[in-house]
Write an enzyme that holds these catalytic residues in place. Structure first.
Site, PDB file in Angstrom:
ATOM      1  N   ASP A  54     -30.617  93.168  84.754  1.00  0.00           N
ATOM      2  CA  ASP A  54     -31.626  92.423  83.997  1.00  0.00           C
ATOM      3  C   ASP A  54     -32.877  92.304  84.863  1.00  0.00           C
ATOM      4  O   ASP A  54     -32.979  92.926  85.921  1.00  0.00           O
ATOM      5  CB  ASP A  54     -31.079  91.044  83.618  1.00  0.00           C
ATOM      6  CG  ASP A  54     -30.976  90.141  84.828  1.00  0.00           C
ATOM      7  OD1 ASP A  54     -30.832  90.674  85.943  1.00  0.00           O
ATOM      8  OD2 ASP A  54     -31.057  88.909  84.674  1.00  0.00           O
TER       9      ASP A  54
ATOM     10  N   TYR B 266     -27.578  96.193  79.341  1.00  0.00           N
ATOM     11  CA  TYR B 266     -27.466  94.956  80.114  1.00  0.00           C
ATOM     12  C   TYR B 266     -26.374  94.034  79.550  1.00  0.00           C
ATOM     13  O   TYR B 266     -25.486  93.574  80.276  1.00  0.00           O
ATOM     14  CB  TYR B 266     -28.792  94.180  80.172  1.00  0.00           C
ATOM     15  CG  TYR B 266     -28.533  92.771  80.591  1.00  0.00           C
ATOM     16  CD1 TYR B 266     -28.207  92.496  81.910  1.00  0.00           C
ATOM     17  CD2 TYR B 266     -28.458  91.732  79.661  1.00  0.00           C
ATOM     18  CE1 TYR B 266     -27.854  91.213  82.306  1.00  0.00           C
ATOM     19  CE2 TYR B 266     -28.106  90.462  80.038  1.00  0.00           C
ATOM     20  CZ  TYR B 266     -27.810  90.204  81.358  1.00  0.00           C
ATOM     21  OH  TYR B 266     -27.436  88.944  81.729  1.00  0.00           O
TER      22      TYR B 266
ATOM     23  N   GLU C 143     -25.487  85.530  76.565  1.00  0.00           N
ATOM     24  CA  GLU C 143     -26.271  86.686  77.011  1.00  0.00           C
ATOM     25  C   GLU C 143     -27.321  87.078  75.984  1.00  0.00           C
ATOM     26  O   GLU C 143     -28.442  87.425  76.333  1.00  0.00           O
ATOM     27  CB  GLU C 143     -25.345  87.867  77.312  1.00  0.00           C
ATOM     28  CG  GLU C 143     -24.432  87.652  78.511  1.00  0.00           C
ATOM     29  CD  GLU C 143     -25.191  87.349  79.791  1.00  0.00           C
ATOM     30  OE1 GLU C 143     -26.391  87.650  79.867  1.00  0.00           O
ATOM     31  OE2 GLU C 143     -24.578  86.791  80.704  1.00  0.00           O
TER      32      GLU C 143
END
Length: 353
Positions: free
Chosen positions: A133, A115, A32
């Site tokens: 996102d 996020y 991520e």
DNA sequence: AAGACGGGGAC
DNA sequence: GTCCCAGTCTT
């Protein structure tokens, strides 16, 4: 109903990505962070090398940050790497090496925003936390036909849509839909599993949802770049953590007033830069950022001692183990091209001794 | 709310 | 050239 169709589509059409082969929270977290503002295809080779070198949080926490920055070199947004390193040490020190599985604790780690927290909590820990996102923003804006939704609005919508029985799959399905079908340009609405409930499609506004952000004003910045290369290596400066290329090794830089401003030795000396011999200019290297147009004006020089403490002459082999910005290599190519031209112009002066 | 922060791939 | 990408942090 619509949830079922999206999940079925995801199970049929999802890409094979390295981090989809694991549920390890560390691996998910790393993926991520690397994908922040970065195309998945660009991140994959970095991710593979990262996970070979640092398979656990403890491995990264024990590593020198310079080694990590070397691995990260070329990926951009280097604060991500520095924050991830700090976060790993905090996990070891404050959480006994276990990545925290509550939103408040995980979100408190450096570099973990709304996020990333949502993505890791849902994908690795199956918690019903929304992750908005760029993909999800576009998908939800079109589904609800919103022109300029705030992040807060989108989070509320995403939260209400979560499939609580499979939060991880749901997060990934929503993002994958945005990446593969609900694209910014030329979305493939006919193949979309949510085409029936998409309000923008019904209203014919898909192409305008969401509204594009207005582009930032691009400021022009001129910098002198001092290229001092000898057989012993190239003089590099470790850049301060704040600011561009933070923590990376770069040739010493100095602000230049304008594209035409002459080199001022006295002003350079005031900044700790003094030259042993006259500077030879090289063609400028233009480095484009989202909000900056940086013109690097290389000068081939020999820097006079004493140097600032954060300078070091680094030989070629050691250079490959330093984190360096891509612009360093571009200046290097310009310098080498000029030396080749000089050699062609006066080969007798460069005869091998 | 706006700016800083990289680099590259697609068009 | 333009756009923008699995964003976060600071002011």
């Amino acid at each position: 109903m619509a949830r079922g169709r999206l999940r079925a589509w995801f199970q049929r059409c999802q890409r094979e990505l390295p981090w989809r082969r694991t549920r390890d929270p560390w691996a998910i977290w790393v993926s991520e962070v690397m994908c922040q503002q970065t195309r998945v295809d660009s991140a994959i080779p970095y991710y593979e090398r990262f996970m070979r070198l640092y398979p656990t949080t403890a491995d990264l926490a024990a590593a020198p940050v310079d080694e990590l920055l070397s691995l990260w070199s070329g990926l951009g947004y280097y604060s991500r790497a520095r924050n991830l390193h700090r976060a790993a040490t905090q996990v070891m020190r404050d959480h006994g090496g276990r990545i925290p599985c509550t939103e408040s604790e995980f979100r408190a780690l450096p570099g973990v925003g709304a996020y990333t927290a949502g993505a890791v909590l849902s994908i690795a820990f199956e918690q019903p936390v929304p992750a908005v996102d760029g993909n999800v923003r576009r998908v939800l804006s079109r589904l609800e036909d919103l022109a300029a939704p705030t992040n807060r609005q989108l989070t509320v919508i995403a939260d209400s849509w979560i499939d609580r029985r499979a939060p991880g799959e749901w997060t990934q399905a929503l993002m994958e839909l945005g990446a593969l079908l609900c694209k910014p340009i030329a979305p493939e609405c006919d193949a979309c599993p949510l085409r029936e409930e998409c309000r923008a499609r019904r209203h014919g506004t898909v192409a305008e949802r969401p509204e594009p952000r207005r582009p930032p004003k691009v400021k022009e910045v001129h910098l002198w770049a001092f290229w001092d290369e000898t057989a012993a290596g190239l003089v590099l400066e470790r850049r301060p953590d704040q600011g561009i290329w933070g923590g990376l090794w770069m040739v010493p830089l100095l602000a230049r007033e304008s594209a035409a401003a002459p080199f001022d030795p006295r002003r350079a000396a005031a900044a700790g830069i003094s030259l042993q011999c006259a500077a030879q200019p090289l063609p400028a290297v233009i480095h484009l950022l989202t909000h900056r147009r940086i013109l690097l004006h290389p000068l081939r020089v020999r820097l006079a001692q004493p140097w600032p403490a954060e300078w070091e002459r680094v030989s070629g082999e050691a250079l490959s183990r330093r984190g360096t910005p891509t612009s360093l290599a571009r200046i290097g190519r310009a310098a080498k091209a000029q030396m080749d031209r000089e050699w062609l112009a006066a080969p007798q002066e460069k005869s091998v001794g």
